[in-house]
Design a protein around this motif. Structure first.
Motif, PDB file in Angstrom:
ATOM      1  N   TYR A 563      31.876  41.929  42.875  1.00 54.89           N
ATOM      2  CA  TYR A 563      33.328  41.862  42.728  1.00 54.89           C
ATOM      3  C   TYR A 563      33.693  41.192  41.406  1.00 54.89           C
ATOM      4  O   TYR A 563      34.554  41.675  40.653  1.00 54.89           O
ATOM      5  CB  TYR A 563      33.932  41.074  43.891  1.00 54.89           C
ATOM      6  N   ASN A 564      33.034  40.059  41.083  1.00 50.38           N
ATOM      7  CA  ASN A 564      33.346  39.334  39.857  1.00 50.38           C
ATOM      8  C   ASN A 564      33.001  40.148  38.612  1.00 50.38           C
ATOM      9  O   ASN A 564      33.720  40.091  37.608  1.00 50.38           O
ATOM     10  CB  ASN A 564      32.593  38.000  39.836  1.00 50.38           C
ATOM     11  N   GLN A 565      31.918  40.917  38.674  1.00 47.10           N
ATOM     12  CA  GLN A 565      31.549  41.747  37.530  1.00 47.10           C
ATOM     13  C   GLN A 565      32.591  42.831  37.274  1.00 47.10           C
ATOM     14  O   GLN A 565      33.031  43.044  36.147  1.00 47.10           O
ATOM     15  CB  GLN A 565      30.176  42.389  37.764  1.00 47.10           C
ATOM     16  N   VAL A 566      33.002  43.504  38.346  1.00 49.38           N
ATOM     17  CA  VAL A 566      34.009  44.558  38.216  1.00 49.38           C
ATOM     18  C   VAL A 566      35.330  43.976  37.713  1.00 49.38           C
ATOM     19  O   VAL A 566      35.983  44.528  36.814  1.00 49.38           O
ATOM     20  CB  VAL A 566      34.209  45.285  39.564  1.00 49.38           C
ATOM     21  N   LEU A 567      35.735  42.814  38.285  1.00 49.24           N
ATOM     22  CA  LEU A 567      36.998  42.195  37.897  1.00 49.24           C
ATOM     23  C   LEU A 567      36.980  41.784  36.426  1.00 49.24           C
ATOM     24  O   LEU A 567      37.947  42.030  35.680  1.00 49.24           O
ATOM     25  CB  LEU A 567      37.280  40.978  38.778  1.00 49.24           C
ATOM     26  N   SER A 568      35.892  41.173  35.963  1.00 50.59           N
ATOM     27  CA  SER A 568      35.839  40.721  34.574  1.00 50.59           C
ATOM     28  C   SER A 568      35.815  41.910  33.614  1.00 50.59           C
ATOM     29  O   SER A 568      36.402  41.849  32.520  1.00 50.59           O
ATOM     30  CB  SER A 568      34.626  39.818  34.344  1.00 50.59           C
TER      31      SER A 568
END
Length: 627
Positions: A563-568
């Motif tokens: 999730y954090n990778q996609v969001l960033s």
């Protein structure tokens, strides 16, 4: 005669060996007692060894520490003084503790010398930063002093009385007087304090808030043979949170050092008696949680703990109280409140001001009471010493405050035992006074507006107090201390470029003092306040046509890696698109998101961190790849 002399010498040597063996045995015994928090027992043993003439760094440290942890700073001073008179190398922490005891005996100047030495040896300690940033802390405390009238309560006994709490028209507090109808109840002694274990007592609060009524046990249902203390009640009076040793349903649990740690419990009032005593979910058998306090809306519970992630001996934490009565994840209030020392006894007023006791913030000695105002984002970032007469050179803690009536209670041991004092606020506490310093930056002589230009604020000591960058219209705005004079000075980005301050590999965001590009939680749309910062970068890139930029966005560790990778990635793409849409050629700007793969603070999954530590990880970088 020669044989007799040799015989006598042999006897002395044997006696010395016997004494040394006995001393080592006693010191080992005392160390076990010390590690088990039986400071009174440890002191008895250590002092016996010291009376034989034995001297060592370890002995003097342990005796000083035992008195220090018992709050007997006068005796701790004597032994720390002996320690430093050995003129041997000691751990940096002892410079700090010695400074605290020097304040207690009235030698504040020598205490500051010890703090300067501590600062040299522990440059990365939060207490060092607070001391160096507040060298005039004594003057600041004096400015805050004189705002209260105080008076000891008649409820006090010859034993420890502390930790008052508001309960309807009464006051509930903890005491080691250990009686019911003047009869001894427990017959047990806490080896930390050498007094009986504390229980909860109640007394009427008169209209003038003096405690003159009959003192009674609060509830036998909540009373055990171990400690109960520091309760806090919901406004309807039907729920209580309180501190107790790790003992429930007749069973006691000890930690690895054979100590009985502290936990927070909740109980309900069924109209007749207190029932359903329940241990809260965030407690542990491996660390203590104590001294609960409720937010004004009763949706958040504050408490003290030494759980993993704590800065020092104990920190202030908070957890959300969910609608089903369960609790969220514990959040450390961060370095504006907590230090490597001890922070404890939180209380939150009806206006959400946080009061707490600390030995880590600059103070008068021992525990001092501090107050912090909640910021608009819900955090607490700076604490203020409430001054005399509430604070003294001894331990002052456990403050509760009725903001409507401008009065409350606190605990102090300034006369020996822990006693409860009443106070009345006669002058409202003044938080740090700030005012706006703003204007339009123009070039001297021509009057030309200087857009996207670094601005420095120079204080009365001719030091750079703050810096920022003007917007595209040349506007600047700073928040500065009231009543002080400042000079606003331009420091153009072009000049920085000429001085090679901006070069390949530099973070252009730092040049323009852009620490974060804020997004709403879980979102990636550019917000208006973020657009203002990006406009500075766009203008600068237009002025420097050969510059190319690599945009790098990062998240904290909360949520999953995926999730954090996609969001960033989405946030990086949003920033890149904004810069291109506002006139920068597409080939000059690129980048991507890095998710939680490059955390600056040590806050990976499973580690409890403050919001400030998480914010440090949620950063954007604008790296110059070509000039």
């Amino acid at each position: 005669m020669r044989i007799l002399k040799y015989t006598g010498l042999l006897f002395i040597l044997l006696l010395s060996c016997f004494q040394a063996t006995a001393q080592r045995k006693e010191l080992k015994k005392a160390k076990i007692q010390f590690d088990n928090y039986a400071y009174s027992d440890a002191l008895e043993t250590y002092l016996e060894v010291a009376n034989t003439g034995y001297r060592s760094i370890e002995l003097y440290e342990q005796i000083g520490d035992a008195y220090y942890f018992k709050g007997e700073l006068d005796y701790a001073y004597q032994w720390y003084n002996k320690l430093f008179n050995l003129h041997k190398e000691v751990e940096p922490e002892y410079y700090y503790r010695y400074a605290q005891t020097l304040k207690f005996v009235g030698n504040a100047d020598e205490a500051d010398k010890m703090m300067n030495k501590f600062s040299e040896l522990s440059s990365d300690d939060l207490r060092t930063k607070m001391f160096l940033d507040n060298k005039d802390y004594r003057e600041q405390i004096e400015e805050n002093s004189g705002r209260y009238e105080i008076k000891p309560m008649e409820v006090n006994s010859n034993f420890s009385d502390y930790g008052p709490a508001f309960y309807k028209d009464k006051i509930v507090f903890a005491s080691s007087r250990d009686t019911i109808n003047n009869k001894k109840k427990r017959g047990r002694v806490d080896r930390w304090t050498n007094e009986a274990f504390t229980g909860l007592y109640v007394t009427p609060a008169k209209e003038d808030d003096s405690l003159k009524g009959k003192v009674e046990k609060f509830s036998l249902n909540l009373d055990t043979k171990y400690h109960e203390s520091t309760p806090v009640f919901t406004k309807d009076g039907n729920t209580v949170y309180f501190t107790r040793n790790n003992y429930n349903n007749g069973k006691v649990k000890k930690d690895d050092h054979n100590g009985i740690l502290l936990k927070i419990y909740r109980a309900k009032f069924n109209g007749t008696e207190w029932t359903d005593v329940t241990e809260l979910s965030f407690n542990s058998n491996d660390y203590s949680c104590a001294h609960p306090a409720l937010s004004a809306d009763e949706s958040t519970l504050y408490f003290a703990s030494n759980m993993p992630g704590t800065y020092g001996r104990s920190d202030i934490y908070r957890v959300s109280i969910n609608g089903n009565g369960n609790f969220g994840m514990a959040e450390n209030l961060g370095p504006g409140i907590n230090t490597e020392g001890r922070e404890s006894f939180p209380f939150v007023s009806d206006t959400d001001d946080l009061y707490f006791a600390s030995e880590g913030h600059p103070g008068l000695g021992g525990l001092d009471i501090f107050v912090s105002k909640m910021e608009p984002d819900g955090n607490y970032i700076k604490a203020y010493n409430v001054g005399r007469p509430i604070n003294s050179e001894r331990d002052d803690f456990g403050l509760i405050f009725n903001a409507v009536e401008s009065q409350g209670f606190f605990t102090t041991n300034r006369k020996g035992n822990d006693d409860i004092y009443r106070f009345k606020e006669i002058e409202e506490f003044a938080y740090e006074c700030k005012e706006k310093l703003e204007g339009i930056l123009r070039e001297e002589g021509t009057g030309r507006v200087l857009a996207n230009t670094k601005v420095l604020v120079i204080d009365e000591k001719k030091k750079v107090a703050q810096e920022a960058v003007t917007d595209i219209d040349g506007n600047y705005s700073f928040e500065v201390d009231c009543g002080k004079q400042y000079i606003v000075k331009a420091d153009r980005a072009e000049e920085a470029l000429a001085q090679n301050e901006v070069k390949k590999g530099s973070d252009l965001g730092k040049v323009f003092n852009i620490q974060y590009i804020y997004f709403d939680l879980g979102k990636y749309e550019i917000k208006p306040e973020a657009a203002k910062d990006l406009d500075k970068l766009v203008a600068y890139m237009k002025q420097n046509q050969n510059m190319k930029l690599d945009v790098r966005t990062h998240t904290d560790s909360r949520a999953s890696h995926k999730y954090n990778q996609v969001l960033s990635d989405k946030r990086a793409n949003s920033i890149i698109a904004y810069i291109i849409d506002h006139g920068v050629e597409a080939y000059r700007v690129g980048g991507r998101g890095y998710g939680e793969t490059q955390l600056l603070s040590k806050c990976p999954d499973g580690v409890i961190c403050s919001e400030e530590q998480h914010r440090l990880n949620r950063r954007c970088e604008f790296i110059i790849t070509e000039m």
